[in-house]
Design a protein around this motif. Sequence first.
Motif, PDB file in Angstrom:
ATOM      1  N   ASP B  21       0.880  -1.161   0.000  1.00 30.68           N
ATOM      2  CA  ASP B  21       0.000   0.000   0.000  1.00 30.68           C
ATOM      3  C   ASP B  21       0.922   1.217   0.000  1.00 30.68           C
ATOM      4  OD1 ASP B  21      -1.611   2.164   0.625  1.00 30.68           O
ATOM      5  OD2 ASP B  21      -2.963   0.978   1.886  1.00 30.68           O
ATOM      6  N   GLU B  22       1.081   1.799  -1.180  1.00 32.95           N
ATOM      7  CA  GLU B  22       2.076   2.871  -1.353  1.00 32.95           C
ATOM      8  C   GLU B  22       1.835   4.048  -0.418  1.00 32.95           C
ATOM      9  OE1 GLU B  22       2.641   4.014  -5.420  1.00 32.95           O
ATOM     10  OE2 GLU B  22       2.555   1.924  -6.098  1.00 32.95           O
ATOM     11  N   THR B  26       6.416   3.391   4.698  1.00 33.51           N
ATOM     12  CA  THR B  26       7.327   4.441   5.139  1.00 33.51           C
ATOM     13  C   THR B  26       8.755   4.173   4.682  1.00 33.51           C
ATOM     14  OG1 THR B  26       7.874   3.324   7.210  1.00 33.51           O
ATOM     15  CG2 THR B  26       5.936   4.775   7.234  1.00 33.51           C
ATOM     16  N   GLY B  27       8.957   3.015   4.054  1.00 31.19           N
ATOM     17  CA  GLY B  27      10.305   2.660   3.596  1.00 31.19           C
ATOM     18  C   GLY B  27      11.209   2.163   4.708  1.00 31.19           C
ATOM     19  N   CYS B  28      10.625   1.702   5.824  1.00 29.79           N
ATOM     20  CA  CYS B  28      11.451   1.268   6.965  1.00 29.79           C
ATOM     21  C   CYS B  28      12.230  -0.005   6.657  1.00 29.79           C
ATOM     22  CB  CYS B  28      10.592   1.071   8.218  1.00 29.79           C
ATOM     23  SG  CYS B  28       9.538  -0.405   8.188  1.00 29.79           S
ATOM     24  N   LYS B  45      11.635   5.514  -2.367  1.00 33.08           N
ATOM     25  CA  LYS B  45      11.425   5.683  -0.934  1.00 33.08           C
ATOM     26  C   LYS B  45      10.660   4.528  -0.287  1.00 33.08           C
ATOM     27  CE  LYS B  45      11.704  10.696  -0.711  1.00 33.08           C
ATOM     28  NZ  LYS B  45      10.952  11.959  -0.673  1.00 33.08           N
ATOM     29  N   ILE B  46      10.115   3.644  -1.103  1.00 30.65           N
ATOM     30  CA  ILE B  46       9.314   2.548  -0.526  1.00 30.65           C
ATOM     31  C   ILE B  46       9.866   1.179  -0.942  1.00 30.65           C
ATOM     32  CG2 ILE B  46       7.239   4.003  -0.450  1.00 30.65           C
ATOM     33  CD1 ILE B  46       6.193   2.283  -2.832  1.00 30.65           C
ATOM     34  N   ASP B  68       0.769  -1.246   8.388  1.00 27.80           N
ATOM     35  CA  ASP B  68      -0.300  -1.853   7.583  1.00 27.80           C
ATOM     36  C   ASP B  68      -0.093  -1.620   6.090  1.00 27.80           C
ATOM     37  OD1 ASP B  68      -1.579  -2.864   9.769  1.00 27.80           O
ATOM     38  OD2 ASP B  68      -2.953  -1.161   9.979  1.00 27.80           O
ATOM     39  N   ALA B  69       1.171  -1.565   5.677  1.00 31.44           N
ATOM     40  CA  ALA B  69       1.447  -1.299   4.260  1.00 31.44           C
ATOM     41  C   ALA B  69       1.574  -2.586   3.451  1.00 31.44           C
ATOM     42  CB  ALA B  69       2.726  -0.475   4.132  1.00 31.44           C
ATOM     43  N   VAL B  70       1.685  -3.724   4.150  1.00 31.38           N
ATOM     44  CA  VAL B  70       1.797  -4.990   3.427  1.00 31.38           C
ATOM     45  C   VAL B  70       0.408  -5.601   3.271  1.00 31.38           C
ATOM     46  CG1 VAL B  70       2.666  -7.362   3.518  1.00 31.38           C
ATOM     47  CG2 VAL B  70       4.141  -5.464   4.222  1.00 31.38           C
TER      48      VAL B  70
END
Lengths: 434, 86
Positions: B21-22, B26-28, B45-46, B68-70
């Motif tokens: 989820d772009e 946060t690119g962590c 950045k991601i 929750d980006a995955v």
Amino acid sequence: MTEVEYDVIIVGAGCAGPAAAKKAAELGLKTLLLEKSRTPGEKNVSGTCLNMAALVDPDLHYLMKGPVEREITEMHSYMITPERTTMFRETPSEGLILLSIRRDHFDAWHTEEARKAGAEVRLATTVVDIIEENDAIKGVITDKGEKLRAKVIIDAAGVNSIVGRKAGLIPKRKGTDMILYVTVNVHLGEKLVTERFGNSIYYFLAPQTQYKTWPWAFPKKDVVTFGTGGYLDDNLFKDGINSVNDYMQNLLDLPVIKEKIKGGKIASWGLHLEFDEALERRTRDGLILTGEAGGFVIPFLGEGMVEAFLTGIYAAQTAAKAIEANDVSAAFLEEHFMEYYTGNVFLQSFRYVADFNKKSILSMPDEEIAAMMQNVCIGGGFISNAIHYNWMKGADEDDMSLVQEAKDFYEFIQPYRQVGSESVEIYKKMRAEK
Amino acid sequence: MKVEMKVDYYPGDPGEFVRVDESKCTGCGECAKFCTRNVWVQDGKIFRPKNLKACVECGACWNVCEFDAVIFEEPKGGTGVRFEYG
């Protein structure tokens, strides 16, 4: 009013799923079992040995008729410190400890048993979503877009179950409750496996081969399965370990293992997650979570399959009761499901042993645990560790209540330790019936 | 013996069952750190699951992502990883 197509839909044909489907069909429920793989047991399943102490439960006798790779009669535990290697060899005076199985064969057999009992089985069918109405779970949606409805949905789809996640019962989990582990199957051929590993399972506690877990080796017919890994937290990768494969490499490089797998070949590799704490809630209106989906697994003892079989069966029995009472509310399901669960002494024993072991292993560095295990003189393995954790602590701190607790615990787990002639008789009878 | 990631897959397209989820990434890089199969790759950045073909569906990336980006779904029925011996 919407027409209900099934009484029960079960998602996932691993351990819990077929057990639930078979029981539900036997209880006369219109049952559908869905499985995403083409052959049950070929996805990310965990568990390769059936515990005979639990299999004497009459509900589980039939599992002894399944395809067995090896009858396990011994357990070796290696405690390895820089100073010395200590090996415990534990063997019951009679009987079998475990049945070693191949899950692709066993789960497929088990699913066929469910089908024979009257359950409808659909393979290569992935559940992608749940049907939710008025806060109740009413059915599932498959990858083919089918909407399938049932009075009760039984989630048996494992640690990452999409059903439990969509229902909001399975949260994201990181830290000391979730284990990431890798497996490799080393092919040696039946003759060499028998010569070098025999009918024993092996546990290893050695530096740099794991992070707060117990690496293991379980022989099957012609391969030996090795597993190791660690808790999914920020300490999993450090001191030159960049991947769980590094733990596995160090494990295979231990002299005691290196010798045993000489000339072998890696036949397959696998990667799995396991959650080792109970979930906060395992039910919603119209939904019961079983097996690993419900957090019914104890990686600490390598126990998960038995919990899955039993919670699958209990979920089916609960569903039958709920349908009869015309009450599929979360309250009704939870009450009856947990009544079955807490009534099973083996499951409670597993939990106790695991809690003690987890406390001890998380509170001490590897070297101290290994050293403590080396000092254990009344037997080997996990149970002794569990008992000794409080016993030694109590003796050290002059706290007799801890010693008493350990003693009470020892009494409590006696049924778990008893794998006597009864199990062999049941096993022989089941194999003959097969 | 060298650890070799010998993995089998069913034939057929599993679909884009892991996505980013772009707007939330946060690119962590936790997803990439805990992915044994190097599925997640930095892209500006991601991170993106560029090597999804190598995924064995363990779910570590979904569990460790605090943002929750995955998006971790299921491969289509009868596709994706196939484990021998269980």
